[in-house]
Design a protein around this motif. Structure first.
Motif, PDB file in Angstrom:
ATOM      1  N   LEU A 337    -117.838 -43.925  61.853  1.00 53.49           N
ATOM      2  CA  LEU A 337    -116.827 -44.219  62.862  1.00 53.49           C
ATOM      3  C   LEU A 337    -115.994 -42.983  63.188  1.00 53.49           C
ATOM      4  CD1 LEU A 337    -115.649 -47.741  61.672  1.00 53.49           C
ATOM      5  CD2 LEU A 337    -117.053 -47.192  63.649  1.00 53.49           C
ATOM      6  N   ALA A 338    -115.745 -42.141  62.191  1.00 50.98           N
ATOM      7  CA  ALA A 338    -115.007 -40.905  62.460  1.00 50.98           C
ATOM      8  C   ALA A 338    -115.772 -40.026  63.433  1.00 50.98           C
ATOM      9  CB  ALA A 338    -114.753 -40.160  61.153  1.00 50.98           C
ATOM     10  N   ALA A 339    -117.102 -40.087  63.368  1.00 52.21           N
ATOM     11  CA  ALA A 339    -117.912 -39.310  64.305  1.00 52.21           C
ATOM     12  C   ALA A 339    -117.660 -39.751  65.744  1.00 52.21           C
ATOM     13  CB  ALA A 339    -119.393 -39.461  63.965  1.00 52.21           C
ATOM     14  N   PHE A 340    -117.423 -41.053  65.923  1.00 56.08           N
ATOM     15  CA  PHE A 340    -117.128 -41.558  67.269  1.00 56.08           C
ATOM     16  C   PHE A 340    -115.809 -40.984  67.784  1.00 56.08           C
ATOM     17  CE2 PHE A 340    -120.503 -44.308  68.314  1.00 56.08           C
ATOM     18  CZ  PHE A 340    -120.957 -44.918  67.161  1.00 56.08           C
ATOM     19  N   VAL A 341    -114.849 -40.780  66.873  1.00 57.53           N
ATOM     20  CA  VAL A 341    -113.578 -40.171  67.286  1.00 57.53           C
ATOM     21  C   VAL A 341    -113.824 -38.765  67.806  1.00 57.53           C
ATOM     22  CG1 VAL A 341    -111.286 -39.451  66.528  1.00 57.53           C
ATOM     23  CG2 VAL A 341    -112.288 -41.554  65.620  1.00 57.53           C
ATOM     24  N   THR A 342    -114.618 -37.995  67.048  1.00 55.45           N
ATOM     25  CA  THR A 342    -114.904 -36.614  67.443  1.00 55.45           C
ATOM     26  C   THR A 342    -115.661 -36.559  68.764  1.00 55.45           C
ATOM     27  OG1 THR A 342    -115.028 -35.987  65.112  1.00 55.45           O
ATOM     28  CG2 THR A 342    -115.970 -34.460  66.696  1.00 55.45           C
ATOM     29  N   VAL A 343    -116.712 -37.377  68.873  1.00 57.78           N
ATOM     30  CA  VAL A 343    -117.501 -37.397  70.107  1.00 57.78           C
ATOM     31  C   VAL A 343    -116.648 -37.836  71.285  1.00 57.78           C
ATOM     32  CG1 VAL A 343    -119.444 -38.497  71.285  1.00 57.78           C
ATOM     33  CG2 VAL A 343    -119.685 -37.768  68.908  1.00 57.78           C
ATOM     34  N   SER A 344    -115.817 -38.855  71.062  1.00 55.31           N
ATOM     35  CA  SER A 344    -114.935 -39.338  72.126  1.00 55.31           C
ATOM     36  C   SER A 344    -113.955 -38.259  72.565  1.00 55.31           C
ATOM     37  CB  SER A 344    -114.165 -40.573  71.648  1.00 55.31           C
ATOM     38  OG  SER A 344    -113.201 -40.970  72.601  1.00 55.31           O
ATOM     39  N   MET A 345    -113.420 -37.525  71.589  1.00 58.09           N
ATOM     40  CA  MET A 345    -112.465 -36.461  71.922  1.00 58.09           C
ATOM     41  C   MET A 345    -113.138 -35.356  72.729  1.00 58.09           C
ATOM     42  SD  MET A 345    -110.102 -34.124  69.415  1.00 58.09           S
ATOM     43  CE  MET A 345    -108.975 -32.902  70.096  1.00 58.09           C
ATOM     44  N   LEU A 346    -114.322 -34.922  72.277  1.00 58.34           N
ATOM     45  CA  LEU A 346    -115.029 -33.867  72.991  1.00 58.34           C
ATOM     46  C   LEU A 346    -115.382 -34.307  74.406  1.00 58.34           C
ATOM     47  CD1 LEU A 346    -117.429 -32.575  70.191  1.00 58.34           C
ATOM     48  CD2 LEU A 346    -115.379 -31.461  71.057  1.00 58.34           C
ATOM     49  N   THR A 347    -115.856 -35.547  74.550  1.00 56.97           N
ATOM     50  CA  THR A 347    -116.203 -36.068  75.871  1.00 56.97           C
ATOM     51  C   THR A 347    -114.968 -36.166  76.761  1.00 56.97           C
ATOM     52  OG1 THR A 347    -117.996 -37.373  74.884  1.00 56.97           O
ATOM     53  CG2 THR A 347    -117.296 -37.990  77.100  1.00 56.97           C
ATOM     54  N   LEU A 420    -114.675 -52.366  65.352  1.00 60.33           N
ATOM     55  CA  LEU A 420    -113.663 -51.312  65.236  1.00 60.33           C
ATOM     56  C   LEU A 420    -113.885 -50.178  66.236  1.00 60.33           C
ATOM     57  CD1 LEU A 420    -113.499 -50.954  61.346  1.00 60.33           C
ATOM     58  CD2 LEU A 420    -111.990 -52.277  62.814  1.00 60.33           C
ATOM     59  N   LEU A 421    -115.041 -50.181  66.895  1.00 59.17           N
ATOM     60  CA  LEU A 421    -115.402 -49.050  67.746  1.00 59.17           C
ATOM     61  C   LEU A 421    -114.407 -48.781  68.874  1.00 59.17           C
ATOM     62  CD1 LEU A 421    -117.508 -46.881  68.071  1.00 59.17           C
ATOM     63  CD2 LEU A 421    -118.839 -48.418  69.512  1.00 59.17           C
ATOM     64  N   PRO A 422    -113.908 -49.807  69.593  1.00 61.62           N
ATOM     65  CA  PRO A 422    -112.978 -49.513  70.702  1.00 61.62           C
ATOM     66  C   PRO A 422    -111.766 -48.690  70.280  1.00 61.62           C
ATOM     67  CG  PRO A 422    -113.730 -51.772  70.841  1.00 61.62           C
ATOM     68  CD  PRO A 422    -114.229 -51.241  69.534  1.00 61.62           C
ATOM     69  N   GLN A 423    -111.150 -49.053  69.156  1.00 59.23           N
ATOM     70  CA  GLN A 423    -109.957 -48.320  68.749  1.00 59.23           C
ATOM     71  C   GLN A 423    -110.293 -46.909  68.281  1.00 59.23           C
ATOM     72  OE1 GLN A 423    -109.469 -51.594  66.043  1.00 59.23           O
ATOM     73  NE2 GLN A 423    -108.935 -50.218  64.378  1.00 59.23           N
ATOM     74  N   PHE A 424    -111.479 -46.718  67.681  1.00 55.67           N
ATOM     75  CA  PHE A 424    -111.867 -45.379  67.257  1.00 55.67           C
ATOM     76  C   PHE A 424    -112.197 -44.492  68.455  1.00 55.67           C
ATOM     77  CE2 PHE A 424    -111.935 -47.148  63.105  1.00 55.67           C
ATOM     78  CZ  PHE A 424    -111.881 -46.089  62.228  1.00 55.67           C
ATOM     79  N   VAL A 425    -112.865 -45.048  69.454  1.00 57.72           N
ATOM     80  CA  VAL A 425    -113.149 -44.290  70.674  1.00 57.72           C
ATOM     81  C   VAL A 425    -111.850 -43.937  71.387  1.00 57.72           C
ATOM     82  CG1 VAL A 425    -114.211 -44.406  72.961  1.00 57.72           C
ATOM     83  CG2 VAL A 425    -115.459 -45.240  70.962  1.00 57.72           C
ATOM     84  N   LEU A 426    -110.938 -44.894  71.432  1.00 52.83           N
ATOM     85  CA  LEU A 426    -109.652 -44.653  72.090  1.00 52.83           C
ATOM     86  C   LEU A 426    -108.841 -43.605  71.336  1.00 52.83           C
ATOM     87  CD1 LEU A 426    -108.221 -45.663  74.597  1.00 52.83           C
ATOM     88  CD2 LEU A 426    -107.046 -47.372  73.211  1.00 52.83           C
ATOM     89  N   GLY A 428    -110.082 -40.948  69.945  1.00 53.20           N
ATOM     90  CA  GLY A 428    -110.571 -39.672  70.436  1.00 53.20           C
ATOM     91  C   GLY A 428    -109.986 -39.328  71.793  1.00 53.20           C
ATOM     92  N   THR A 429    -109.876 -40.326  72.663  1.00 51.56           N
ATOM     93  CA  THR A 429    -109.275 -40.110  73.982  1.00 51.56           C
ATOM     94  C   THR A 429    -107.805 -39.740  73.854  1.00 51.56           C
ATOM     95  OG1 THR A 429    -110.811 -41.751  74.916  1.00 51.56           O
ATOM     96  CG2 THR A 429    -108.897 -41.139  76.254  1.00 51.56           C
ATOM     97  N   ALA A 430    -107.107 -40.442  72.970  1.00 51.05           N
ATOM     98  CA  ALA A 430    -105.677 -40.142  72.761  1.00 51.05           C
ATOM     99  C   ALA A 430    -105.495 -38.726  72.235  1.00 51.05           C
ATOM    100  CB  ALA A 430    -105.072 -41.155  71.788  1.00 51.05           C
TER     101      ALA A 430
END
Length: 555
Positions: A337-347, A420-426, A428-430
């Protein structure tokens, strides 16, 4: 009797030594083994934050890069550091095991640190000093100089990719989950592990940053480089005390085989009794020291991989891995799930730079699209939304626990971890709004003589925030259990009220945002570094016009 005691002394979680032999609990593992392991984490965090905290300063003042380019280089390197552990974790789990993965990648890490120290030390590997107010007037770094410096940074990132997911897991492996005392010690281990991270970070953001600014970059990078090699030697010295877990094969292959097997049997009906599905023998679980987790209604299609049709081909028959389709209340794998944060942030950073800014600046006429303060404000609002989503998600999880009578006894829930994915993706956006803006804000708005110090506040604030978070966690836990109340945070998460805790954080984030709004009302922007020469030129022109006008009046 002596024989029985000897048998009981062996670990029950499948731990072995480097030769593959079973290990005794009294001779290996525990805090003794961890004392050799944790030293590396302290020095690694020292090294990493000694570089990352002051990296933008070095890029602008020593390599003579512009602010925007420097900031992009910092965020790109930071993003790479967040993604490489995925590859390192795969190699550790599927191929080499954690011990050898750590050793090999620690050598790579040290190589990167040594090369980086050389690049800031040898005169031929860096541009000559420049004291011009505009870096554009300074001699740029040559291709070779940039190749050595950034090559060292990315070699270091590759090394971190193998050491970070391995070293913490090696530490946790020193405690047997099947032994009550050691299982309790493992919970304490994570607290001290995080403490070691903060300790290394604090030392880097104070002592090493001071050395870099006041003594020199050679010593500022040289000390953590020496620390890395010393900590690796200490780790090797502890080898006789370590417990190891054998590589279990590629998790990607296992997950793919489940999907393929389920797809090939998409027309086969599922049995009404889950016990008719294919599963490993209980002896297999006992022999490997693993827990058996039954199938759940979530993502039932994948259960078709375990329907018996007469074939034993692993691409036709396999047990559905629980990590795909259930939520484990005891501990879920957070790295994925932490990887999704990183990918979301980079995107989000790419979309922000390439799409959001060009559109918005047509209306605002601001080259950034929006101001740094506005960008931080959006990030803070997103964090409020994240905590609200977390609270609602946890409330739903607790309702499912009640529906399945799992409140008192605990246990797994028929929920996919991807709720939990929506909050982890968000998240990264935040971070794409808040963290990037903070880094640029601290650097651009700091006085020239305090840039390194103020930039270090950006990283120090993260460490302080974690300390505050730990304090709030323990305080809330104690307060909510007073006067005979059940409490919000218990060992049994199904009896806890983390939904209240997350809602509490949503309120704190809202109050933080109100405080932020009040503060910025009194804040006056300092001329940005990237625009300082333009502003200075315009001021000089105005002064000359005034002087000319005054001379004309005198005549």
């Amino acid at each position: 009797m002596a024989m029985e005691e000897g048998i009981d002394d062996y670990t029950q979680d499948g731990s072995v030594d480097l030769k593959g032999n079973r290990v005794r609990r009294s001779e290996t593992g525990g805090w003794t083994a961890c004392s050799f392991v944790v030293v590396y984490e302290v020095f690694e965090k020292m090294a990493f934050f000694a570089i990352s905290t002051n990296l933008i300063t070095y890029l602008t003042t020593r390599l003579h890069q512009g602010t925007v380019k420097s900031a992009n280089n910092v965020t790109n390197w930071a993003g790479t550091n967040g993604l490489t552990p995925i590859l390192g974790a795969y190699i550790a789990d599927a191929c080499l095991g954690r011990y050898w993965t750590f050793l090999i990648f620690s050598i790579i890490y040290f190589t990167g640190m040594a090369l980086l120290t050389l690049s800031v030390s040898v005169p031929g590997l860096k541009p000559p000093p420049c004291h011009q107010p505009n870096v554009q007037d300074c001699k740029k770094a040559s291709t070779l100089q940039l190749a050595v410096f950034f090559g060292a940074l990315y070699i270091l990132a590759i090394g971190a990719g193998g050491t970070r997911p391995s070293i913490s897991t090696i530490g946790a492996d020193q405690f047997d989950d099947f032994h009550p005392k050691e299982k309790a010690q493992k919970l304490s281990f994570f607290n001290w592990w995080v403490f070691s991270i903060f300790f290394g970070t604090l030392f880097a953001n104070t002592a090493l940053i001071y050395i870099q600014d006041n003594v020199g970059w050679t010593l500022g990078y040289g000390l953590p480089t020496v620390g890395i090699i010393v900590s690796v030697l200490i780790f090797i010295a502890g080898t006789p005390f370590y417990r190891h877990q054998k590589p279990v094969g590629s998790p990607i292959t296992r997950m793919t085989s489940v999907i393929v097997a389920a797809a090939r049997k998409w027309r086969v009906p599922l049995p009404s009794d889950p016990k008719e599905l294919y599963e490993l023998d209980l002896e297999e679980y006992a022999r490997n020291g693993k827990f058996k987790i039954d199938s759940t209604p979530s993502l039932r299609f994948l259960n078709k991989a375990a329907v018996k049709t007469g074939s034993t081909d692993p691409w036709m028959l396999c047990s559905a891995p629980p990590s795909i389709d259930i939520w484990e209340t005891s501990r879920s794998p957070p790295a994925s799930l932490a990887a999704f944060v990183t990918v979301s942030m980079l995107t989000s950073v790419v979309l922000y730079d390439r799409c959001f800014v060009p559109v918005i600046r047509k209306w605002t006429k601001n080259p950034r699209g929006i101001t740094l303060i506005q960008r931080m404000g959006i990030g803070l609002v997103l964090h409020i939304i994240i905590m609200v989503i977390a609270s609602l998600t946890e409330r739903h999880r607790l309702s499912v626990a009640r529906e399945h009578s799992l409140v008192e006894k605990g246990g797994q829930l028929p929920l996919t971890i991807f709720i939990l994915l929506p909050q982890f993706v968000l998240m990264g956006t935040a971070d794409a709004f808040l963290e990037v803006a903070k880094l640029e804000f601290f650097y651009d708005q700091a006085p020239e003589s305090m840039k390194s110090l103020v930039t270090s506040y950006y990283h120090s604030s993260l460490g302080i925030g974690n300390f505050i978070s730990s304090f709030l966690l323990s305080t809330v836990s104690k307060i909510t259990q007073r006067h005979g109340h059940q409490g919000w945070i218990l060992n049994n998460l199904n009896k806890s009220h983390l939904d209240y805790y997350f809602a509490f954080f949503a309120v704190l984030n809202f109050l933080n945002f109100i405080f932020f709004v009040v503060v910025i009302k009194f804040y006056v922007y300092k001329a940005e570094i990237s625009d300082s020469m333009r502003v200075l030129t315009e001021e000089l022109k105005m002064m000359r016009l005034k002087v000319t006008h005054q001379e004309e009046l005198n005549e």
